[in-house]
Write a protein that holds these residues in place. Sequence first.
Motif, PDB file in Angstrom:
ATOM      1  N   THR A   1       0.837  -1.197   0.000  1.00 19.91           N
ATOM      2  CA  THR A   1       0.000   0.000   0.000  1.00 19.91           C
ATOM      3  C   THR A   1       0.874   1.249   0.000  1.00 19.91           C
TER       4      THR A   1
ATOM      5  N   SER B   1      -2.981   6.130   1.005  1.00 24.55           N
ATOM      6  CA  SER B   1      -4.134   5.992   1.898  1.00 24.55           C
ATOM      7  C   SER B   1      -5.151   7.065   1.519  1.00 24.55           C
TER       8      SER B   1
ATOM      9  N   LYS C   1      -3.821   1.177  -8.481  1.00 14.30           N
ATOM     10  CA  LYS C   1      -4.512   0.194  -7.637  1.00 14.30           C
ATOM     11  C   LYS C   1      -3.934   0.035  -6.225  1.00 14.30           C
TER      12      LYS C   1
ATOM     13  N   GLU D   1      -5.181   1.955  -0.001  1.00 16.67           N
ATOM     14  CA  GLU D   1      -6.188   1.558   0.974  1.00 16.67           C
ATOM     15  C   GLU D   1      -7.202   2.694   1.062  1.00 16.67           C
ATOM     16  N   TYR D   2      -8.429   2.346   1.369  1.00 17.74           N
ATOM     17  CA  TYR D   2      -9.512   3.321   1.362  1.00 17.74           C
ATOM     18  C   TYR D   2     -10.120   3.361   2.765  1.00 17.74           C
TER      19      TYR D   2
ATOM     20  N   ASP E   1     -14.448  -5.494  -1.770  1.00  5.26           N
ATOM     21  CA  ASP E   1     -13.104  -4.933  -1.979  1.00  5.26           C
ATOM     22  C   ASP E   1     -12.402  -4.798  -0.631  1.00  5.26           C
TER      23      ASP E   1
ATOM     24  N   ARG F   1      -9.691  -3.491   0.147  1.00  6.64           N
ATOM     25  CA  ARG F   1      -8.907  -2.273   0.343  1.00  6.64           C
ATOM     26  C   ARG F   1      -9.642  -1.275   1.253  1.00  6.64           C
TER      27      ARG F   1
END
Length: 307
Positions: free
Chosen positions: A2, A5, A31, A34-35, A58, A60
Amino acid sequence: MTEVSVIMATYKEPENQLRRSIESILNQTYKAFEYIIILDNPDNSDHIRIIKEYQQKDNRIQFHINEKNQGLTYSLNRGLSYANGKYICRMDADDISVPERLQWQKEYLEKCNVDLIGGITQVIDEEEKVIYSIKKIPANPDKIKKCIRYNQVVPHPTWFGRKEMFEHLNGYRKIPLCEDYDFTLRTLLKGYRVSNLNKVVLQYRMTSQSISRNNLFEQFLYAKYITCSYKKGKIADVEKAKQYVTEKNSSKKAEKYLKANVRFNELLNDIEQKRYIHFFVDGVRFTFTSKEYLEKVYRFFMVSINS
């Protein structure tokens, strides 16, 4: 791994707008992110249902719910505390990021060796109809230092910056209505380099509610105070800023300022739609609405000549 953020706070956005916002991030060409989504309204069962639906699809997505309504500053700082990425990207729950946003901004920040960047926004309404398009924003770090004295020129919903910078500044301060402007000013006063990518990276949703917010005049007063401190090379004192706003605020001035804001946005839409006769008529009405809003327009003008 990752690297980015993405941090977003939600509250009571309509379902269709929230879905459009979330999907615009999940469908990015870049891609490795992280969300982090913070719900600042624990009673909003619709948001809980929607976000968990996407989370199941998802991995993430990190989803956190505040125990009670804490406000945007608290929610964003909470999101920052969970961030594992090298970079922080801001997102609002009713806006739409273009598919290449993360890719473009990451490449630009690294290429130009800056610490925080924004980008151009295209302003849309509830139905995603374009109200007006911003053509250009200042990109040169030295020019931004000058322009920022008059207006926030690094749009908050478009931020992309280094996590270490956010950590060094201890995130956002609790300065009402101007937490992003305050953060940008502190960033520059601490010697960080700030720029903008001159590409449309986000569609910013301006609703009828946002145009007619009762606290717009209060926001203007806070901005006026913190930029006055910036011009002196100082970080504004939050409590003194609150005292200043309390002394200068009045319901009569706030009402006129609000009316002027509506008329100013009508002017921008007249230009976008090339309705030049309407622009002239609306311009005359606007000029005599609010002395304080004319000062805001003067600040816009000073940004343009310093860009």
